[in-house]
Write an enzyme that holds these catalytic residues in place. Structure first.
Site, PDB file in Angstrom:
ATOM      1  N   ASP A 197      19.475   3.174  42.448  1.00 37.65           N
ATOM      2  CA  ASP A 197      18.213   3.331  41.006  1.00 37.65           C
ATOM      3  C   ASP A 197      16.576   3.158  41.387  1.00 37.65           C
ATOM      4  O   ASP A 197      16.687   3.261  42.085  1.00 37.65           O
ATOM      5  CB  ASP A 197      18.804   2.010  39.922  1.00 37.65           C
ATOM      6  CG  ASP A 197      20.106   1.333  39.636  1.00 37.65           C
ATOM      7  OD1 ASP A 197      20.427   3.025  39.934  1.00 37.65           O
ATOM      8  OD2 ASP A 197      20.217   0.623  39.278  1.00 37.65           O
ATOM      9  N   SER A 198      16.332   3.792  40.219  1.00 39.71           N
ATOM     10  CA  SER A 198      14.597   3.919  39.833  1.00 39.71           C
ATOM     11  C   SER A 198      14.156   3.011  39.872  1.00 39.71           C
ATOM     12  O   SER A 198      12.992   3.437  40.591  1.00 39.71           O
ATOM     13  CB  SER A 198      14.632   5.097  38.482  1.00 39.71           C
ATOM     14  OG  SER A 198      13.352   5.133  37.952  1.00 39.71           O
TER      15      SER A 198
END
Length: 282
Positions: free
Chosen positions: A132-133
């Site tokens: 995930d970012s």
């Protein structure tokens, strides 16, 4: 970058068996390699694909040209943790997406990786998994299509162990545990996931490392790789990740505290047991 590499058989088998049964290479890729006579002995002589070869036989792979479509950044600023002719492991900083979601998008880890690959004359790089970012840490990159296919299968078969460190809200009472709860989309939010009986199977293991005043440091390993899996599961048991406001964690200016610090697997091409670690949170 690495158009040619060698592989030593550790048991008697045919080239067909190596590609189809051991590495599970796609039919299309096998056909392309056969037509291009991509596999030879060390002297460059083509080999019979259905003839059993003795253990210790060294094969030379001359791979067909392959390329990736990521737009390279001007330079790669990612830290390279591990590299050989088959794969690359980089440390992705928090706040950077793993890959573009649109054809001309830049600013992602794969755009930076492509800058590194092209700097050494290569054209191909594909991520084997994603982060995930907001999650920092180790990202495994395949440097040729065969490696990509093999790593994909290893992930499906749980042969690549990914370990994360998280700081979660509250003090965990259990020293370790497992969350086995299916995860699906939240109909009321465009990006959030939720525990749902109709969702995909998801299994997360956690182990308590250190208890702080209002939080706990845990190490987490994944059996499955669902979107937001650790974040959803820790929230589900009442201990959301610090900073993860999407799942009920207390807000933090630096975002949520989740770091992928270890990858462990048997290298499919060298046979070495690799334990790659990066405890430095970016």
């Amino acid at each position: 970058m690495f158009e040619k590499w060698t592989y030593k058989l550790n048991e008697s088998m045919t080239i067909e068996q190596l590609l189809r049964e051991k590495w599970m290479v796609s039919r299309k890729a096998i056909h392309e390699m056969r037509m291009a006579k991509s596999i030879t002995n060390l002297s460059g002589e083509p080999l019979r694909w259905n003839e059993p070869l003795p253990p210790g036989t060294e094969l030379t792979f001359h791979l067909p040209d392959a390329s990736s479509s990521y737009i390279p950044e001007e330079e790669c600023k990612l830290t390279i943790i591990f590299e050989d002719e088959h794969c690359l492991v980089v440390s992705k900083p928090k706040g950077m997406p793993t890959h573009p979601n649109a054809p001309n998008e830049t600013g992602t880890a794969m755009n930076e990786v492509m800058a590194y690959i092209k700097n050494y004359g290569g054209e191909y790089a594909e991520h084997a998994h994603r982060l995930d970012s907001g999650t920092s840490g180790l990202l495994l990159i395949a440097k040729h299509p065969i490696a990509k296919g093999v790593f994909d299968r290893m992930l499906e078969e749980k042969k690549i162990v990914r370990t994360y460190e998280a700081e979660v809200k509250g003090q965990l009472k259990k020293d370790e545990g497992t969350v086995n709860a299916a995860i699906g989309r939240d109909r009321h939010h465009p990006t959030r996931r939720r525990v749902s009986p109709s969702g995909q199977n998801a299994i997360t293991h956690f182990r308590k490392i250190k208890v702080l005043k209002d939080s706990t440091i845990v190490h987490v390993t994944l059996e499955t790789g669902r979107t937001h899996q650790i974040r959803v599961h820790m929230s589900h048991i009442g201990h959301p990740i610090i900073g993860d406001t999407l799942y009920g964690g207390p807000a933090q200016p630096d975002g949520y505290r989740l770091h992928a610090f270890k990858l462990e697997f048997i290298h499919p091409f060298t046979g070495k047991h690799l334990v790659i670690e990066d405890m430095k949170k970016q």
